[in-house]
Design a protein around this motif. Structure first.
Motif, mmCIF file in Angstrom:
data_model
loop_
_atom_site.group_PDB
_atom_site.id
_atom_site.type_symbol
_atom_site.label_atom_id
_atom_site.label_comp_id
_atom_site.label_asym_id
_atom_site.label_seq_id
_atom_site.Cartn_x
_atom_site.Cartn_y
_atom_site.Cartn_z
ATOM 1 N N GLY A 173 6.679 15.392 -1.788
ATOM 2 C CA GLY A 173 7.478 14.178 -1.775
ATOM 3 C C GLY A 173 6.714 12.994 -2.339
ATOM 4 N N LEU A 174 6.896 11.844 -1.714
ATOM 5 C CA LEU A 174 6.244 10.611 -2.151
ATOM 6 C C LEU A 174 5.050 10.253 -1.279
ATOM 7 C CD1 LEU A 174 9.407 8.416 -2.904
ATOM 8 C CD2 LEU A 174 8.127 9.895 -4.476
ATOM 9 N N GLY A 175 4.584 11.226 -0.476
ATOM 10 C CA GLY A 175 3.420 10.962 0.361
ATOM 11 C C GLY A 175 3.688 9.838 1.342
ATOM 12 N N ASN A 176 2.736 8.897 1.444
ATOM 13 C CA ASN A 176 2.898 7.775 2.377
ATOM 14 C C ASN A 176 3.756 6.651 1.797
ATOM 15 O OD1 ASN A 176 1.197 6.569 0.531
ATOM 16 N ND2 ASN A 176 -0.549 6.385 1.917
ATOM 17 N N ARG A 177 4.277 6.859 0.572
ATOM 18 C CA ARG A 177 5.203 5.936 -0.090
ATOM 19 C C ARG A 177 4.560 4.592 -0.424
ATOM 20 N NH1 ARG A 177 10.654 7.927 0.522
ATOM 21 N NH2 ARG A 177 10.565 9.877 1.701
ATOM 22 N N ARG A 178 3.254 4.577 -0.521
ATOM 23 C CA ARG A 178 2.555 3.360 -0.907
ATOM 24 C C ARG A 178 2.046 3.506 -2.340
ATOM 25 N NH1 ARG A 178 2.596 0.388 3.674
ATOM 26 N NH2 ARG A 178 1.944 -1.348 2.364
ATOM 27 N N CYS A 179 1.827 2.368 -2.993
ATOM 28 C CA CYS A 179 1.341 2.376 -4.364
ATOM 29 C C CYS A 179 -0.179 2.517 -4.404
ATOM 30 C CB CYS A 179 1.757 1.089 -5.075
ATOM 31 S SG CYS A 179 3.500 1.016 -5.531
#
Length: 334
Positions: A173-179
């Motif tokens: 997925g997007l992991g922790n959704r942080r940049c």
């Protein structure tokens, strides 16, 4: 485990120390958002090609299956009678000059591993250049083409695009959704709302979030000779050395396990450079690698080295959607 691998694990599995990277993330977000806003406002110069351009990219760092999907797109478009070209940054390539036309007899060092794989597998017209707009112009000067596929380059706004396809690993997925650097995202998650299609690698079905596609193993190919063998060449339970220098090596190792083999995993950095010595493992067993790794190992490959050929299998709904988009794009250009 190296620093890069530990950081990736932290992005996807969590680690309290990532909080220390938040100030750098805020700075990164500000830079990428300003870059996109300038593009949308027409304040940054961009080149619009005379033929449709489809960008196949990521918003996450790491492998998501772009190369197999681009091979699928090449064949799908050719089946419609379209002349297709590809442009790529050519990550890690060291060509004599840029833009550089990749041909099948070049080395991975000169052409880059992924561009060389695409050309050797499909014979596609392909140009590498960190400036993708310049690469498109050079390719169109050399070949009469109907469509350009841009390998990665979602964030390369100097090249205008007609369609944006974003790939996401369905497991990670997007992991922790942080940049970056506090997470794996190249752009904020909201960027997905502006792309034309999202495809989830490893999802067997479509969802409200996007289309599913899978990577289907098709054959074992001898690295040295090019001989193709069926997947039952190795019996269930066969132990093998497994080499993967890709963005997500665990996906390759899981694929081998799903084929009922017992891989001894050897993960290398993405785009790793190999030598015969670096692939000497004990005990003596067959060695399996990805096709992307194989293009860098043919010169010194041993007789029992094989790569696993895989094909992208998008959902029927994606194929139908793509045909509709192509019809509209081509009609608009005539």
């Amino acid at each position: 485990m190296g620093l890069a691998e530990r950081l990736v694990n932290a992005w996807y599995q969590g680690h309290p120390a990532l909080f220390l990277l938040r100030p750098l993330e805020w700075l990164y977000r500000a830079v990428v958002q300003r870059k996109r806003q300038r593009f949308l406002a027409g304040q940054s110069p961009s080149y619009r090609a005379p033929v449709p351009v489809i960008v196949v990219g990521n918003i996450t760092v790491g492998g998501t299956g772009k190369t197999p999907l681009i091979l699928y797109l090449i064949e799908h478009c050719r089946a419609r009678g379209l002349r297709v070209g590809v442009v790529s940054r050519g990550y890690g390539a060291q060509p004599p000059s840029v833009p550089w036309r990749v041909t099948a007899e070049q080395s991975a060092r000169e052409a880059g591993d992924e561009p060389l794989l695409l050309v050797q597998r499909s014979g596609v017209a392909l140009m590498i250049d960190p400036d993708r707009a310049r690469a498109v112009q050079a390719l169109l000067s050399a070949e009469p083409l109907d469509l350009i596929l841009c390998d990665d380059g979602l964030q390369h706004y100097r090249l205008a695009r007609d369609l944006e396809l974003v790939l996401i690993d369905a497991v990670r997925g997007l992991g922790n959704r942080r940049c970056l650097p506090a997470g794996p995202l190249r752009e904020p998650q909201a960027r997905l709302q502006s792309v034309d299609a999202v495809l989830f690698n490893g999802a067997s079905a479509d969802s409200a979030e996007g289309f599913g596609f899978t990577l289907q193993p098709t054959a074992l190919v001898n690295v040295a000779s090019g001989e193709r063998q069926p997947l039952d060449l190795f019996a269930p339970g066969q132990a093998v050395h497994a080499v993967a220098g890709i963005g997500n090596p665990q996906r390759f190792f899981r694929t081998l396990e799903a084929l009922n083999w017992r891989p001894i995993a050897h993960a290398f950095a993405d785009h790793a450079t190999y030598s015969a010595a670096s692939l000497e493992f004990s005990p003596s067993l067959p060695l399996l690698m990805t096709e992307k790794d194989a293009v860098k190992c043919r010169a010194f490959a041993q007789p029992d080295w094989w790569y696993l050929a895989v094909d992208a299998r998008p959902s029927p709904a994606f194929s139908a959607w793509l045909d509709g988009q192509l019809d509209a794009l081509l009609a608009a250009r005539h």
